[in-house]
Design an enzyme around this catalytic site. Structure first.
Site, PDB file in Angstrom:
ATOM      1  N   GLY A 103       0.807  -1.215   0.000  1.00  0.00           N
ATOM      2  CA  GLY A 103       0.000   0.000   0.000  1.00  0.00           C
ATOM      3  C   GLY A 103       0.837   1.260   0.000  1.00  0.00           C
ATOM      4  O   GLY A 103       1.692   1.461  -0.858  1.00  0.00           O
ATOM      5  N   LEU A 152       3.304   2.247   1.643  1.00  0.00           N
ATOM      6  CA  LEU A 152       4.754   2.137   1.845  1.00  0.00           C
ATOM      7  C   LEU A 152       5.505   1.798   0.556  1.00  0.00           C
ATOM      8  O   LEU A 152       6.731   1.815   0.528  1.00  0.00           O
ATOM      9  CB  LEU A 152       5.075   1.092   2.916  1.00  0.00           C
ATOM     10  N   GLU A 200       2.352   1.282  11.766  1.00  0.00           N
ATOM     11  CA  GLU A 200       1.170   0.522  11.349  1.00  0.00           C
ATOM     12  C   GLU A 200       0.189   0.300  12.503  1.00  0.00           C
ATOM     13  O   GLU A 200      -0.803  -0.407  12.346  1.00  0.00           O
ATOM     14  CB  GLU A 200       1.583  -0.816  10.734  1.00  0.00           C
TER      15      GLU A 200
END
Length: 126
Positions: A5, A7, A71
């Protein structure tokens, strides 16, 4: 680390990966559910319609705790090991296209991802 995603290279949070080395584009070996939430995707640890497209990064052990905080582990995501397949050789020559290896990735509980839109192709952005 397998990222799928924000990153990934070219995405909004790639700067978080500073200190890690991009290795290769990759696919999850197992098909999972991938959903698009408002600003980011979430991988759900349930069988899905497609293998997940992402990137494999070599992450120093010292970075793992920082990534977990980013995260929001364990409140938003949990980190698990999956098997991925490299789609190309890496520049260092240590990984070959087609190589399969374990990698950590982040999963969101299904209940938290329920508001998301299913990404049937396994790729984000859709």
């Amino acid at each position: 680390m397998f990222v799928y995603g924000t990153l990934k290279r070219g995405q909004s949070n790639v700067q978080v990966m500073a200190g890690a080395r991009f290795a290769a584009p990759a696919l999850s070996v197992q098909p999972w559910r991938l959903v698009a939430l408002r600003h980011y995707p979430a991988l759900v640890r349930e069988a899905g319609p497609a293998r997940i497209a992402g990137e494999l990064w070599e992450v120093p052990e010292a970075m793992m705790a920082m990534l977990d905080r980013f995260e929001e582990v364990p409140a938003l995501y949990t980190r698990h090991e999956i098997e991925v397949e490299c789609l190309a050789a890496d520049e260092a020559g240590s990984l070959a296209a087609g190589a399969r290896l374990p990698a950590h990735t982040y999963f969101m509980p299904a209940a938290q991802a329920a508001a998301g839109r299913e990404l049937l192709t396994g790729a984000w952005p859709a």
